[in-house]
Design an enzyme around this catalytic site. Structure first.
Site, PDB file in Angstrom:
ATOM      1  N   HIS A  83      90.448  11.221 -60.338  1.00  0.00           N
ATOM      2  CA  HIS A  83      91.586  10.395 -60.730  1.00  0.00           C
ATOM      3  C   HIS A  83      92.415  11.065 -61.828  1.00  0.00           C
ATOM      4  CE1 HIS A  83      89.289   6.567 -59.198  1.00  0.00           C
ATOM      5  NE2 HIS A  83      89.599   7.420 -58.235  1.00  0.00           N
TER       6      HIS A  83
HETATM    7  C1  LIG Z   1      88.466  13.646 -53.181  1.00  0.00           C
HETATM    8  C2  LIG Z   1      89.314  12.530 -53.748  1.00  0.00           C
HETATM    9  C3  LIG Z   1      88.883  11.206 -53.625  1.00  0.00           C
HETATM   10  C4  LIG Z   1      89.646  10.170 -54.151  1.00  0.00           C
HETATM   11  N1  LIG Z   1      89.292   8.872 -53.894  1.00  0.00           N
HETATM   12  C5  LIG Z   1      90.161   7.873 -54.205  1.00  0.00           C
HETATM   13  C6  LIG Z   1      89.929   6.531 -53.771  1.00  0.00           C
HETATM   14  O1  LIG Z   1      88.975   6.227 -53.051  1.00  0.00           O
HETATM   15  N2  LIG Z   1      90.833   5.583 -54.150  1.00  0.00           N
HETATM   16  C7  LIG Z   1      91.926   5.869 -54.912  1.00  0.00           C
HETATM   17  O2  LIG Z   1      92.677   4.957 -55.236  1.00  0.00           O
HETATM   18  N3  LIG Z   1      92.166   7.121 -55.318  1.00  0.00           N
HETATM   19  C8  LIG Z   1      91.326   8.130 -54.960  1.00  0.00           C
HETATM   20  N4  LIG Z   1      91.615   9.410 -55.329  1.00  0.00           N
HETATM   21  C9  LIG Z   1      92.787   9.656 -56.194  1.00  0.00           C
HETATM   22  C10 LIG Z   1      94.122   9.555 -55.464  1.00  0.00           C
HETATM   23  O3  LIG Z   1      93.986   9.993 -54.128  1.00  0.00           O
HETATM   24  C11 LIG Z   1      95.159  10.396 -56.229  1.00  0.00           C
HETATM   25  O4  LIG Z   1      95.226   9.942 -57.568  1.00  0.00           O
HETATM   26  C12 LIG Z   1      96.564  10.287 -55.626  1.00  0.00           C
HETATM   27  O5  LIG Z   1      96.496  10.527 -54.247  1.00  0.00           O
HETATM   28  C13 LIG Z   1      97.521  11.264 -56.302  1.00  0.00           C
HETATM   29  O6  LIG Z   1      98.799  11.153 -55.708  1.00  0.00           O
HETATM   30  P1  LIG Z   1     100.018  12.098 -56.106  1.00  0.00           P
HETATM   31  O7  LIG Z   1     101.178  11.644 -55.295  1.00  0.00           O
HETATM   32  O8  LIG Z   1     100.149  12.116 -57.586  1.00  0.00           O
HETATM   33  O9  LIG Z   1      99.558  13.560 -55.676  1.00  0.00           O
HETATM   34  P2  LIG Z   1      99.118  14.087 -54.212  1.00  0.00           P
HETATM   35  O10 LIG Z   1      98.842  12.971 -53.292  1.00  0.00           O
HETATM   36  O11 LIG Z   1      98.030  15.072 -54.452  1.00  0.00           O
HETATM   37  O12 LIG Z   1     100.419  14.807 -53.658  1.00  0.00           O
HETATM   38  C14 LIG Z   1     100.890  16.051 -54.078  1.00  0.00           C
HETATM   39  C15 LIG Z   1     101.427  16.782 -52.848  1.00  0.00           C
HETATM   40  O13 LIG Z   1     102.284  17.833 -53.266  1.00  0.00           O
HETATM   41  C16 LIG Z   1     102.020  18.989 -52.484  1.00  0.00           C
HETATM   42  N5  LIG Z   1     102.437  20.137 -53.287  1.00  0.00           N
HETATM   43  C17 LIG Z   1     101.960  20.501 -54.503  1.00  0.00           C
HETATM   44  N6  LIG Z   1     102.598  21.596 -54.937  1.00  0.00           N
HETATM   45  C18 LIG Z   1     103.518  21.932 -53.995  1.00  0.00           C
HETATM   46  C19 LIG Z   1     104.475  22.975 -53.880  1.00  0.00           C
HETATM   47  N7  LIG Z   1     104.630  23.895 -54.840  1.00  0.00           N
HETATM   48  N8  LIG Z   1     105.240  23.029 -52.764  1.00  0.00           N
HETATM   49  C20 LIG Z   1     105.095  22.112 -51.773  1.00  0.00           C
HETATM   50  N9  LIG Z   1     104.204  21.090 -51.844  1.00  0.00           N
HETATM   51  C21 LIG Z   1     103.419  21.014 -52.936  1.00  0.00           C
HETATM   52  C22 LIG Z   1     100.524  18.917 -52.226  1.00  0.00           C
HETATM   53  O14 LIG Z   1     100.132  19.689 -51.124  1.00  0.00           O
HETATM   54  C23 LIG Z   1     100.335  17.418 -51.997  1.00  0.00           C
HETATM   55  O15 LIG Z   1     100.516  17.046 -50.657  1.00  0.00           O
HETATM   56  C24 LIG Z   1      90.860  10.468 -54.836  1.00  0.00           C
HETATM   57  C25 LIG Z   1      91.302  11.786 -54.946  1.00  0.00           C
HETATM   58  C26 LIG Z   1      90.550  12.818 -54.399  1.00  0.00           C
HETATM   59  C27 LIG Z   1      91.054  14.230 -54.527  1.00  0.00           C
END
Ligand SMILES: Cc1cc2nc3c(=O)[nH]c(=O)nc-3n(C[C@H](O)[C@H](O)[C@H](O)COP(=O)(O)OP(=O)(O)OC[C@H]3O[C@@H](n4cnc5c(N)ncnc54)[C@H](O)[C@@H]3O)c2cc1C
Ligand SMILES: *[C@@H]1O[C@H](CO)[C@@H](O)[C@H](O)[C@H]1NC(C)=O
Ligand SMILES: *[C@@H]1O[C@H](CO)[C@@H](O)[C@H](O)[C@H]1NC(C)=O
Ligand SMILES: *[C@@H]1O[C@H](CO)[C@@H](O)[C@H](O)[C@H]1NC(C)=O
Length: 550
Positions: free
Chosen positions: A488
């Site tokens: 997280h």
């Molecule tokens: C293994 C795991 C289990 C988890 N379990 C849970 C759960 O059960 N419940 C829950 O609520 N949360 C859970 N979480 C946490 C939750 O999934 C994350 O906090 C949330 O998805 C983060 O969202 P975000 O939009 O900030 O980033 P992300 O969803 O990580 O999105 C970032 C995106 O940007 C892309 N990206 C990055 N840099 C670049 C670039 N330079 N060029 C192009 N694309 C790029 C990446 O590929 C990715 O697709 C878990 C996380 C993980 C990793």
């Protein structure tokens, strides 16, 4: 901090056995949005859009779908699509996806923080919501006031509902999750709130992004809401930098403004995605990716950028600072009874700074032949590792991120400084003590082995809790020694330090950050509900701003 056990408790077991891919057949129907997803190589070397969104993740997909209602949108994702990959599309694939790893292609990009804790980030359309454990629970009410964002709570609720009707399901509890629910209640984590998506103190069943057939839904599914004629999605598109230009005059002063991004496709070709007048670039690359991209674009602490030879476009000292990760601690057991596979479905929301959750992972008997457990086991057809864990709220311990390379594909160096704040350690002691209470409950009896002397004991995989759980020092040592991540992590582009309350990058026009990197604390028990909502919410907000200002 002491070197810690590797990925305890979810993964410790799986380093001992070979993994066989899940066999659950994934239904083959393709989602409609695949019609507008294309390989980055097929995009022109230069094109113009109203909004360029970097990162097709948990926030980026709902944001892009929403903005496409009335504007031309480009969504750039460095990874591929999750559909067709059974490790991503099934619950059973969860651990396989996390362990399958190669430097530049696997959908879960692994990294180890300087604290010694292995971690992972999504690299696929849907982002981390396409590799996570699927638990879905809305933010606590305190979060909205403390987040620094100027929320309209009615639109917050409507945004959650928009997400939930598409991708959130009520899970069916099997034996381990039911026992944990009952054990939490016996241990005084009450009242029982049944099934609820709200953050309520006590014990509840939360939502899941896995449906009843075990198939995953993720942020990528929200692209089905997009207006197909207005949206384009490029996969295998690595964004390397935000393009900036100075605007203004001698009299009004000069300001930097984002005018587009440069991205690179799989065969090394460069593409420029430029924004039209009144358009914006939005970073939704996550808590690691968004601060990394700002630094690579010359937005960050001046002396630091200069030390890398990156031309400084704008001095912003807190980019990459205030990065946080919530420590996870707990125990794993091998029970004498077969268990069903489950990821997180039940949560105990205590009043003492910790949330308790559970999972159980089925391992086929055959794959245990080589493991250390075979001699000890009572030979069921399947063997299961059942896990009971706690996550602390906050945290208050502060970490940071710095570049390891100017190649955007290389993970930055991160450090979370787990438990450097004594309040975090106290919360962990409270949470692990509560795990001890649950383990002593009647509901846990069936999961103990009968001993030759007639007593019943748990068979642990990895460390057990200290015997004297009233001892704060021993419990604190257990927390430090067994620290792991619940994935997280958040921060790095904090509201009030890097972005303003409308998530605009301070001092730069036409550039926002919309993802978990803006959060000062992890919302609710698990963050994905709030991150998904954030994408929809800011999409709606940006649409309204455009119509208001013409
Ligand atoms: C293994 C795991 C289990 C988890 N379990 C849970 C759960 O059960 N419940 C829950 O609520 N949360 C859970 N979480 C946490 C939750 O999934 C994350 O906090 C949330 O998805 C983060 O969202 P975000 O939009 O900030 O980033 P992300 O969803 O990580 O999105 C970032 C995106 O940007 C892309 N990206 C990055 N840099 C670049 C670039 N330079 N060029 C192009 N694309 C790029 C990446 O590929 C990715 O697709 C878990 C996380 C993980 C990793
Ligand atoms: C993307 O296109 C390039 C060039 O045609 C090709 O080499 C590559 O294999 C494609 N990638 C995928 C995953 O389709
Ligand atoms: C939003 O929904 C929650 C329940 O999930 C409710 O308690 C709250 O009052 C709602 N807020 C508004 C402003 O409608
Ligand atoms: C830990 O639990 C005790 C007892 O319930 C409580 O008084 C204390 O405030 C908790 N600590 C934190 C940091 O929440």
């Amino acid at each position: 901090m002491a070197k810690t056990s590797i990925c305890f408790p979810f993964l410790v077991f799986f380093t001992l056995i070979s993994l066989t891919p899940p066999t659950t057949a994934e239904s083959q129907q393709s989602p409609t949005y695949l019609g507008f997803v294309r390989n980055a190589t097929e995009f022109p070397s230069e094109d113009y859009y109203d909004y360029v969104i970097v990162g097709g993740g948990t926030a980026g997909c709902p944001l892009a779908a929403t903005l496409s209602q009335s504007h031309r949108v480009l969504l750039l994702e460095r990874g591929s699509v999750p559909h067709g990959n059974p490790n991503l599309m099934t619950q059973e694939g969860f651990l396989h996806a996390l362990t399958e790893n190669d430097d530049f292609h696997s959908p879960a990009q692994s990294f180890t923080s300087e604290d010694g804790v292995p971690n992972a980030r999504g690299r696929v359309l849907g982002g981390s919501s396409a590799i996570n454990a699927g638990f879905y629970s809305r933010a606590d009410q305190n979060f909205y006031a403390r987040s620094g964002i100027n929320w309209d709570l009615r639109i917050v609720n409507r945004s959650y509902e928009w997400v939930e009707k598409a991708i959130v399901f009520r899970p069916e509890l099997k034996n381990w999750q039911s026992a944990v629910r009952d054990g939490l209640l016996e241990a005084g984590v009450d009242p029982y709130n049944g099934y609820s998506l709200d953050h309520l103190e006590g014990t509840k069943i939360g939502g899941s992004t896995f449906d009843l057939s075990g198939r995953r839904h993720s942020a990528a599914d929200l692209l089905s809401y997009a207006k197909a004629s207005n949206i384009q999605v490029a996969v295998y598109a690595n964004v390397e930098r935000v393009l900036l230009a100075s605007a203004g005059s001698y009299y009004s002063g000069w300001r930097q403004s984002a005018i587009g991004v440069v991205y690179r496709d799989e065969i090394g070709g460069y593409h420029h995605a430029m924004v039209r007048e009144k358009g914006e670039v939005v970073l939704s690359a996550g808590a690691i990716g968004s601060p990394q991209l700002l630094l690579l674009s010359g937005i960050g602490p001046r002396p630091y950028l200069s030390s890398w030879g990156i031309p400084v476009a704008h001095h912003l000292p807190n980019v990459g600072q205030f990065l946080y990760d919530n420590p996870r601690n707990g125990i794993s057991i091998v029970p004498p009874v077969p268990l069903d596979h489950s990821l997180i479905q039940v949560v105990g929301i205590t009043g003492s700074g910790a949330y308790l959750e559970a999972a159980s992972n089925v391992v086929p008997f055959a794959s245990l032949q080589r493991s250390v457990f075979i001699r000890a086991s009572a030979s069921p057809v399947y063997l299961t590792v059942a896990t009971l864990m706690e996550k602390i709220i906050g945290p208050q311990s502060v970490g940071s991120l710095r570049l390891a390379s100017t190649d955007v594909r290389v993970n930055p160096i991160v450090r979370f400084n787990y438990f450097s704040n004594p309040g975090d350690l106290e919360r962990c002691v409270n949470g692990t003590r509560k795990i001890g209470d649950v383990l002593r409950s009647r509901s846990m009896e069936d999961f103990r082995f009968r001993q030759w002397y007639g007593g019943r004991d748990f068979r642990y995989v990895g460390p057990a809790l200290p015997i004297d759980q009233s001892n704060d020092v021993l419990m604190g040592e257990f927390c430090r020694r067994t620290v792991s991540t619940i994935w997280h992590y958040h921060g790095g582009c904090l509201v009030g330090r890097v972005v303003d309350r409308n998530l605009r990058v301070m001092g730069i026009d036409s550039l926002r950050v919309v993802d978990g990197s803006v959060f000062t604390i992890s919302p609710g028990t698990n963050p994905q509900a709030t991150v998904l909502m954030l994408g929809r919410y800011f999409g709606m907000k940006m649409l309204r701003e455009r119509t208001k200002h013409g």
